[in-house]
Scaffold this motif. Structure first.
Motif, PDB file in Angstrom:
ATOM      1  N   ALA A  77       0.843  -1.193   0.000  1.00 17.36           N
ATOM      2  CA  ALA A  77       0.000   0.000   0.000  1.00 17.36           C
ATOM      3  C   ALA A  77       0.884   1.251   0.000  1.00 17.36           C
ATOM      4  O   ALA A  77       1.969   1.261   0.598  1.00 17.36           O
ATOM      5  CB  ALA A  77      -0.907   0.003   1.221  1.00 17.36           C
ATOM      6  N   ILE A  78       0.430   2.290  -0.677  1.00 23.68           N
ATOM      7  CA  ILE A  78       1.137   3.569  -0.730  1.00 23.68           C
ATOM      8  C   ILE A  78       0.325   4.576   0.083  1.00 23.68           C
ATOM      9  O   ILE A  78      -0.897   4.689  -0.099  1.00 23.68           O
ATOM     10  CB  ILE A  78       1.294   4.051  -2.177  1.00 23.68           C
ATOM     11  N   VAL A  79       0.981   5.294   0.962  1.00 20.68           N
ATOM     12  CA  VAL A  79       0.298   6.210   1.866  1.00 20.68           C
ATOM     13  C   VAL A  79       0.888   7.609   1.724  1.00 20.68           C
ATOM     14  O   VAL A  79       2.108   7.774   1.653  1.00 20.68           O
ATOM     15  CB  VAL A  79       0.418   5.743   3.333  1.00 20.68           C
ATOM     16  N   GLY A  80       0.014   8.609   1.676  1.00 18.50           N
ATOM     17  CA  GLY A  80       0.469   9.994   1.635  1.00 18.50           C
ATOM     18  C   GLY A  80       0.091  10.691   0.347  1.00 18.50           C
ATOM     19  O   GLY A  80       0.097  10.088  -0.737  1.00 18.50           O
ATOM     20  N   LEU A  81      -0.223  11.957   0.462  1.00 17.78           N
ATOM     21  CA  LEU A  81      -0.770  12.750  -0.630  1.00 17.78           C
ATOM     22  C   LEU A  81       0.092  12.725  -1.892  1.00 17.78           C
ATOM     23  O   LEU A  81      -0.353  12.301  -2.963  1.00 17.78           O
ATOM     24  CB  LEU A  81      -0.953  14.191  -0.133  1.00 17.78           C
ATOM     25  N   GLU A  82       1.332  13.149  -1.776  1.00 19.51           N
ATOM     26  CA  GLU A  82       2.174  13.278  -2.973  1.00 19.51           C
ATOM     27  C   GLU A  82       2.567  11.913  -3.535  1.00 19.51           C
ATOM     28  O   GLU A  82       2.567  11.715  -4.758  1.00 19.51           O
ATOM     29  CB  GLU A  82       3.428  14.094  -2.655  1.00 19.51           C
TER      30      GLU A  82
END
Length: 293
Positions: A218-223
């Motif tokens: 999973a990828i987390v964070g806005l940018e």
């Protein structure tokens, strides 16, 4: 069984088929597996004398539940070896399919993902009680446990789900608006546009099953999520076409190359911003999204 008896058995089974599929799908998270379970139920039903069954619905739900529990036990072992995150197979919830998958949030990808962390018995009890309202006395007979045991199982399952459940937005108009903006920004490689619709703590979960390009964590964070989405969009086949359709009870995105679906995306909003993204590109899970399927 005479031809007339078989015809009557088919009529009775047809009355309950939609509910049987809906139960099996929520338990297994796969359309094909759910259809196989329903077929097993039909084979067993066609071999009995319907006149000797006092409550056909209870009989059929019991069969489907027990077969699905057995399948789920073996499926959980296989999923431990699955490449990358495992997400449920998306299902179109258009009017003709909604009869098979009655609308409520237990059919959403977000809830189905939560149900993956339950034991097969907990999942069965949760689905039967929370989604379909069966009383504990009936569920006990369906799963072959005492009523007291079923009540304890239901409490554990409900507490487990509620502790992890995110309260997502349900305003359909807002969901469609954000989905449209999301598509435009992703297709245009517009990082700023994407970041405008994403929550700061947004999480992207991608399921490629090792058969299609997809991050294995999973990828987390806005940018980070915005950049991953732009990268994914850039890897689409030539002339991709995106459509907003009802997927698992809410607006979703299906990306096609010609008539072949290559990805399905569901967005889950909190406070009007995208909090969680489920992206499925495993071709084995996209067959039900072919137009006219």
């Amino acid at each position: 069984m005479t031809e007339a008896d078989l015809s009557e058995a088919g009529r009775v089974f047809g009355e309950h088929r939609g509910r049987l599929f809906a139960i099996a799908y929520r338990m297994l998270g796969r359309v094909g597996d759910a259809e196989d379970v329903v077929q097993d139920a039909w084979l067993r039903w066609s071999a009995v004398d319907p006149g000797e069954v006092a409550d056909p619905e209870a009989y059929l739900v019991r069969v489907v539940t027990r077969v699905a529990i057995d399948r789920l036990r073996s499926a959980q072992a296989r999923r431990e070896e699955y490449v990358g995150p495992w997400l449920p197979e998306p299902v179109l919830t258009t009017p003709d399919v909604s009869e098979k998958v009655a609308f409520d949030d237990t059919v959403s990808t977000a809830v189905l993902v939560l149900l993956e962390s339950l034991s097969p018995l907990e999942r069965a009890v949760f689905v039967l009680h929370e989604a379909f309202g069966y009383p504990y006395t009936e569920i006990a007979e369906m799963v072959g446990r005492s009523e007291a045991s079923v009540r304890q199982t239901a409490r554990r399952a409900r507490e487990h789900v509620e502790q992890r459940r995110v309260k997502y937005d349900t305003d359909r108009a807002r969901m469609v608006e954000v989905t449209q903006r999301f598509i435009a920004a992703a297709a245009g490689g517009d990082l700023a546009g994407l970041m405008a619709v994403l929550a700061p703590e947004v999480t992207l979960v991608s399921d490629g099953g090792g058969k299609a390009p997809a991050p294995r964590k999973a990828i987390v964070g806005l940018e980070l999520v915005a950049r991953a989405l732009v990268t994914f969009a850039g890897r689409m086949p030539p002339d991709p076409r995106s459509e907003i359709v009802d997927v698992n009870g809410g607006p979703g995105i299906v990306i096609y190359s010609g008539t072949t679906p290559v990805a399905a995306v569901t967005l889950h909003l909190v406070g009007g911003a995208v909090h969680t993204i489920h992206l499925i590109s495993n071709p084995d899970k996209l067959g039900g999204l072919v137009p006219g399927s």
